[in-house]
Scaffold this motif. Structure first.
Motif, PDB file in Angstrom:
ATOM      1  N   GLY A   1       0.811  -1.220   0.000  1.00  0.00           N
ATOM      2  CA  GLY A   1       0.000   0.000   0.000  1.00  0.00           C
ATOM      3  C   GLY A   1       0.839   1.262   0.000  1.00  0.00           C
ATOM      4  O   GLY A   1       0.319   2.362   0.208  1.00  0.00           O
ATOM      5  N   VAL A   2       2.134   1.122  -0.258  1.00  0.00           N
ATOM      6  CA  VAL A   2       3.065   2.256  -0.269  1.00  0.00           C
ATOM      7  C   VAL A   2       3.563   2.439  -1.698  1.00  0.00           C
ATOM      8  O   VAL A   2       4.168   1.536  -2.277  1.00  0.00           O
ATOM      9  N   SER A   3       3.314   3.596  -2.279  1.00  0.00           N
ATOM     10  CA  SER A   3       3.692   3.855  -3.668  1.00  0.00           C
ATOM     11  C   SER A   3       5.111   4.392  -3.741  1.00  0.00           C
ATOM     12  O   SER A   3       5.542   5.179  -2.899  1.00  0.00           O
ATOM     13  N   PHE A   4       5.816   3.983  -4.777  1.00  0.00           N
ATOM     14  CA  PHE A   4       7.169   4.490  -5.022  1.00  0.00           C
ATOM     15  C   PHE A   4       7.071   5.917  -5.560  1.00  0.00           C
ATOM     16  O   PHE A   4       6.398   6.153  -6.563  1.00  0.00           O
ATOM     17  N   PRO A   5       7.735   6.889  -4.934  1.00  0.00           N
ATOM     18  CA  PRO A   5       7.631   8.285  -5.405  1.00  0.00           C
ATOM     19  C   PRO A   5       8.316   8.448  -6.759  1.00  0.00           C
ATOM     20  O   PRO A   5       9.447   8.050  -6.938  1.00  0.00           O
TER      21      PRO A   5
END
Length: 244
Positions: free
Chosen positions: A239-243
């Motif tokens: 649930g963590v997107s790569f910036p």
């Protein structure tokens, strides 16, 4: 004087790198799995600024660790040193692949990112089916290839960051065992060298080092489409997107 965060720095290579950086006058924030290990880390590394706790096998705990790290202020360098070896595949993937992914995404972007891989990554495979459908087929070698791919993706997409990967060698730590043949000091010196960046040869990005020398690596790590797919899968799983 740089401010540096080192995961897995209660003992082993992480602790040795931390002490070396403290001795060189840098501000070092340690990391340990739990409160007992945190006390051990501070005792083992006099002069460290502080210690943060978080079990990297838990995505929730890793996200909290990133939040706590950001609350302490920005870092000049983050060393993703923590890793596990002879544990179940799900834990291998959580600690060795997902944790550095989460922390890379969520900790405020430093000037330098250093990732610990292993020479064993050479036999690793980019097995996306295993990641999606059968995590028990993931090996230690696979996860160390993932780490290199993550570093390569960071170096490619974040031009203002020096991101590099290290093979510390098979050294006599708790993980490596007392009979490991490589030089323990050389095992942590490259972390220190890259974190300081005083040598022009350390001011590069997307490279793979062994004892401060660039080495050949598994060419699968350079596959941009595979890098992107790995980042996307890690994003879906955490649930963590790569910036961008």
């Amino acid at each position: 004087m740089a401010r540096i965060f080192i995961t897995g720095s209660a003992d082993g290579l992480g602790q040795l790198a931390a002490q070396s950086l403290v001795d060189k006058g840098h501000r070092v924030v340690l990391h340990a799995r739990n409160a007992a290990r945190a006390r051990q880390a501070l005792q083992a590394t006099p002069g460290a600024e502080s210690v943060l706790t978080g079990d990297l096998s838990s995505q929730e705990a890793t996200i909290r660790l990133a939040e706590e790290a950001n609350k302490t202020g920005p870092f000049d360098a983050v060393i993703h040193n923590a890793g596990v070896y002879q544990v179940p595949a799900a834990q291998l993937f959580a600690v060795n692949t997902l944790a550095p992914y989460i922390l890379t995404c969520l900790i405020r972007m430093p000037e330098r990112l250093i990732y610990l891989s292993s020479g064993m990554h050479q036999s690793g495979r980019v097995n996306f089916d295993a990641i999606q459908n059968n995590i028990n087929r993931i090996s230690y070698s696979d996860t160390k290839l993932h780490v290199l791919m993550l570093c390569k993706a960071v170096a490619r997409t974040w031009p203002d960051v020096y991101a590099n990967t290290i093979d510390p060698g098979w050294v006599p730590t708790r993980m490596g065992g007392a009979g490991a043949p490589d030089d323990l000091q050389k095992g942590f010196e490259t972390q220190v060298w890259l974190a300081e960046g005083k040598d022009e040869q350390a001011n590069v990005s997307g490279r793979y080092f062994f004892h401060q020398k660039q080495q050949r690596y598994n060419p699968a790590a350079d596959d941009i489409s595979a890098q992107e797919r790995l980042l996307a899968l890690c994003g879906e799983l955490t649930g963590v997107s790569f910036p961008a």
